[in-house]
Design a protein around this motif. Structure first.
Motif, PDB file in Angstrom:
ATOM      1  N   TYR A 113     135.029  12.813   6.556  1.00  0.00           N
ATOM      2  CA  TYR A 113     135.370  13.197   5.189  1.00  0.00           C
ATOM      3  C   TYR A 113     135.938  14.606   5.145  1.00  0.00           C
ATOM      4  O   TYR A 113     135.716  15.422   6.045  1.00  0.00           O
ATOM      5  N   LEU A 114     136.664  14.870   4.089  1.00  0.00           N
ATOM      6  CA  LEU A 114     137.131  16.218   3.751  1.00  0.00           C
ATOM      7  C   LEU A 114     136.569  16.538   2.375  1.00  0.00           C
ATOM      8  O   LEU A 114     136.646  15.711   1.464  1.00  0.00           O
ATOM      9  N   ALA A 115     136.001  17.724   2.223  1.00  0.00           N
ATOM     10  CA  ALA A 115     135.395  18.116   0.953  1.00  0.00           C
ATOM     11  C   ALA A 115     135.955  19.452   0.488  1.00  0.00           C
ATOM     12  O   ALA A 115     136.213  20.350   1.308  1.00  0.00           O
ATOM     13  N   TRP A 116     136.129  19.578  -0.804  1.00  0.00           N
ATOM     14  CA  TRP A 116     136.641  20.798  -1.439  1.00  0.00           C
ATOM     15  C   TRP A 116     135.523  21.392  -2.287  1.00  0.00           C
ATOM     16  O   TRP A 116     134.953  20.720  -3.147  1.00  0.00           O
ATOM     17  N   PHE A 117     135.223  22.682  -2.037  1.00  0.00           N
ATOM     18  CA  PHE A 117     134.163  23.358  -2.790  1.00  0.00           C
ATOM     19  C   PHE A 117     134.694  24.488  -3.661  1.00  0.00           C
ATOM     20  O   PHE A 117     133.937  25.091  -4.425  1.00  0.00           O
ATOM     21  N   GLY A 118     135.972  24.803  -3.538  1.00  0.00           N
ATOM     22  CA  GLY A 118     136.586  25.877  -4.292  1.00  0.00           C
ATOM     23  C   GLY A 118     137.871  26.271  -3.591  1.00  0.00           C
ATOM     24  O   GLY A 118     138.167  25.797  -2.484  1.00  0.00           O
ATOM     25  N   PRO A 119     138.676  27.131  -4.216  1.00  0.00           N
ATOM     26  CA  PRO A 119     139.938  27.537  -3.589  1.00  0.00           C
ATOM     27  C   PRO A 119     139.718  28.081  -2.179  1.00  0.00           C
ATOM     28  O   PRO A 119     138.975  29.040  -1.973  1.00  0.00           O
ATOM     29  N   GLY A 120     140.345  27.448  -1.200  1.00  0.00           N
ATOM     30  CA  GLY A 120     140.210  27.879   0.190  1.00  0.00           C
ATOM     31  C   GLY A 120     138.926  27.457   0.860  1.00  0.00           C
ATOM     32  O   GLY A 120     138.744  27.723   2.054  1.00  0.00           O
ATOM     33  N   LEU A 121     138.023  26.788   0.153  1.00  0.00           N
ATOM     34  CA  LEU A 121     136.726  26.373   0.709  1.00  0.00           C
ATOM     35  C   LEU A 121     136.785  24.883   1.036  1.00  0.00           C
ATOM     36  O   LEU A 121     136.392  24.032   0.229  1.00  0.00           O
ATOM     37  N   LEU A 122     137.311  24.562   2.202  1.00  0.00           N
ATOM     38  CA  LEU A 122     137.534  23.194   2.630  1.00  0.00           C
ATOM     39  C   LEU A 122     136.649  22.875   3.820  1.00  0.00           C
ATOM     40  O   LEU A 122     136.557  23.661   4.763  1.00  0.00           O
ATOM     41  N   LYS A 123     135.999  21.726   3.782  1.00  0.00           N
ATOM     42  CA  LYS A 123     135.026  21.350   4.803  1.00  0.00           C
ATOM     43  C   LYS A 123     135.385  19.992   5.388  1.00  0.00           C
ATOM     44  O   LYS A 123     135.843  19.093   4.675  1.00  0.00           O
ATOM     45  N   VAL A 124     135.151  19.845   6.700  1.00  0.00           N
ATOM     46  CA  VAL A 124     135.280  18.559   7.361  1.00  0.00           C
ATOM     47  C   VAL A 124     133.901  18.158   7.861  1.00  0.00           C
ATOM     48  O   VAL A 124     133.105  19.003   8.297  1.00  0.00           O
ATOM     49  N   GLY A 125     133.589  16.886   7.776  1.00  0.00           N
ATOM     50  CA  GLY A 125     132.269  16.438   8.217  1.00  0.00           C
ATOM     51  C   GLY A 125     132.264  14.938   8.435  1.00  0.00           C
ATOM     52  O   GLY A 125     133.279  14.253   8.248  1.00  0.00           O
ATOM     53  N   LEU A 126     131.114  14.438   8.825  1.00  0.00           N
ATOM     54  CA  LEU A 126     130.967  12.997   9.033  1.00  0.00           C
ATOM     55  C   LEU A 126     129.694  12.521   8.356  1.00  0.00           C
ATOM     56  O   LEU A 126     128.747  13.284   8.149  1.00  0.00           O
ATOM     57  N   THR A 127     129.690  11.242   8.031  1.00  0.00           N
ATOM     58  CA  THR A 127     128.519  10.635   7.409  1.00  0.00           C
ATOM     59  C   THR A 127     128.476   9.164   7.780  1.00  0.00           C
ATOM     60  O   THR A 127     129.519   8.540   8.030  1.00  0.00           O
ATOM     61  N   GLY A 128     127.290   8.613   7.872  1.00  0.00           N
ATOM     62  CA  GLY A 128     127.153   7.194   8.159  1.00  0.00           C
ATOM     63  C   GLY A 128     127.825   6.359   7.085  1.00  0.00           C
ATOM     64  O   GLY A 128     127.650   6.625   5.887  1.00  0.00           O
ATOM     65  N   GLU A 129     128.604   5.357   7.497  1.00  0.00           N
ATOM     66  CA  GLU A 129     129.323   4.549   6.516  1.00  0.00           C
ATOM     67  C   GLU A 129     128.371   3.860   5.554  1.00  0.00           C
ATOM     68  O   GLU A 129     128.686   3.642   4.378  1.00  0.00           O
ATOM     69  N   HIS A 130     127.152   3.543   6.025  1.00  0.00           N
ATOM     70  CA  HIS A 130     126.178   2.865   5.172  1.00  0.00           C
ATOM     71  C   HIS A 130     125.690   3.753   4.035  1.00  0.00           C
ATOM     72  O   HIS A 130     125.120   3.259   3.070  1.00  0.00           O
ATOM     73  N   ARG A 131     125.911   5.068   4.130  1.00  0.00           N
ATOM     74  CA  ARG A 131     125.429   5.995   3.104  1.00  0.00           C
ATOM     75  C   ARG A 131     126.390   6.143   1.929  1.00  0.00           C
ATOM     76  O   ARG A 131     126.048   6.788   0.936  1.00  0.00           O
ATOM     77  N   GLY A 132     127.584   5.587   2.049  1.00  0.00           N
ATOM     78  CA  GLY A 132     128.532   5.712   0.950  1.00  0.00           C
ATOM     79  C   GLY A 132     128.888   7.165   0.689  1.00  0.00           C
ATOM     80  O   GLY A 132     129.249   7.910   1.603  1.00  0.00           O
ATOM     81  N   THR A 133     128.772   7.590  -0.578  1.00  0.00           N
ATOM     82  CA  THR A 133     129.118   8.967  -0.946  1.00  0.00           C
ATOM     83  C   THR A 133     127.886   9.869  -1.097  1.00  0.00           C
ATOM     84  O   THR A 133     128.008  10.998  -1.554  1.00  0.00           O
ATOM     85  N   ALA A 134     126.706   9.372  -0.703  1.00  0.00           N
ATOM     86  CA  ALA A 134     125.475  10.117  -0.948  1.00  0.00           C
ATOM     87  C   ALA A 134     125.496  11.502  -0.307  1.00  0.00           C
ATOM     88  O   ALA A 134     125.053  12.488  -0.919  1.00  0.00           O
ATOM     89  N   ARG A 135     125.996  11.602   0.924  1.00  0.00           N
ATOM     90  CA  ARG A 135     125.993  12.902   1.592  1.00  0.00           C
ATOM     91  C   ARG A 135     126.866  13.906   0.851  1.00  0.00           C
ATOM     92  O   ARG A 135     126.527  15.079   0.751  1.00  0.00           O
ATOM     93  N   LEU A 136     127.982  13.460   0.313  1.00  0.00           N
ATOM     94  CA  LEU A 136     128.863  14.375  -0.418  1.00  0.00           C
ATOM     95  C   LEU A 136     128.210  14.860  -1.702  1.00  0.00           C
ATOM     96  O   LEU A 136     128.357  16.033  -2.093  1.00  0.00           O
TER      97      LEU A 136
END
Length: 299
Positions: free
Chosen positions: A101-124
């Motif tokens: 996944y790629l996540a945006w937390f604010g201008p210039g605050l970009l994160k890459v990560g992974l999560t179990g597919e079974h978890r859906g969007t819970a980690r985000l």
């Protein structure tokens, strides 16, 4: 939830739930905006056991843990925790499918990560990501290599500290601007990961959860962050929308309070009529006065 021990706040099916256990059963209470609470903290603080995708397992030794801080596990349970093992690269391949996944937390605050597919969007949602998208899937080794590739290319971070996330809450741009920044990152990442050994998701939706997290208008311009609590402390007031693991509480007097619910984990919690908030260590937080002003008082 009277007489139960808090294990944490987590998102399930797009809804935040505060969970607690009596060692025999787990109880989950949905947290909704406008809910009135009256909680009294009871000790001592004990290990919350092992968390995972299945049924939580209580600590077999009922170990005491430090009364302060966000960690609520003893060393034995930390070593047995599959989530921590994954984060520390101690699991090479568990046979499951993972998503990048790629996540945006604010201008210039970009994160890459992974999560179990079974978890859906819970980690985000647990991470309180205002905007996110999925860009690939595959077995753990391949997805982890892709995550490292994106981070090492300098396109996104593997970690964004809580203090940095919360400081950005006061300056979230308009919907189109935040979506544009994440879409641009997605295009760069997809080019970088072509023929990288994972199944790419080129048309994954850009999911905006800013309103769900109560951040459409930003946080209160001034509030007090709870930095510590202990036996006898009381929390009373009205809840705003949960922001990941955090709750804004509007008490009858004194202005909003921000609670990181990880501070509650391991403590007993009794529900009932509580007159107000007491027994809390507090730190004042205010909106920065200008674009170049840093905020060191958060997290």
């Amino acid at each position: 939830m009277s007489g139960w021990t808090v294990t944490g706040l987590s998102w399930r099916d797009g809804t935040p739930r505060l969970t607690a256990t009596d060692r025999q059963r787990e109880h989950a209470r949905e947290i909704t905006p406008g809910m009135r609470i009256g909680w009294t903290v009871a000790g001592p603080r004990r290990c919350t056991g092992v968390r995972g995708s299945g049924r939580p397992r209580g600590c077999p030794y009922r170990e005491l843990v430090a009364p302060e801080g966000r960690s609520s596990q003893c060393e034995t349970c930390q070593r047995a925790d599959p989530g921590l093992a994954l984060a520390r690269d101690r699991i090479l391949d568990d046979g499951r499918s993972y998503r990048l996944y790629l996540a945006w937390f604010g201008p210039g605050l970009l994160k890459v990560g992974l999560t179990g597919e079974h978890r859906g969007t819970a980690r985000l949602l647990d991470q309180a990501a205002p905007v996110f998208t999925f860009v690939g899937r595959g077995r753990l080794p391949a997805v982890r290599r892709a995550e490292l590739t994106v981070a090492q290319a300098g396109l996104a971070r593997e970690r964004v500290p809580g203090s940095v996330k919360s400081a950005a809450w006061w300056g979230l741009p308009e919907v189109a601007d935040r979506r544009h920044e994440l879409a641009r990152l997605r295009a760069e990442v997809l080019r970088l990961l072509a023929d990288h050994g994972i199944e790419l998701i080129p048309d994954g939706p850009l999911v905006d959860r800013t309103a769900l997290l109560g951040l459409a208008d930003g946080p209160p311009p001034a509030y007090r962050r709870i930095t510590g609590l202990g036996p006898g402390a009381t929390l009373a007031g009205t809840l705003r929308p949960a922001i990941g693991s955090h709750l804004f509480i509007d008490p009858a007097e004194g202005g909003p309070l921000l609670l990181d619910t990880r501070l509650l984990a391991g403590w007993g919690l009794a529900a009932g009529e509580v007159g107000g908030c007491s027994g809390l260590d507090l730190q004042a937080c205010v909106r920065p006065t200008g674009p170049d002003t840093t905020q060191d008082a958060l997290f």
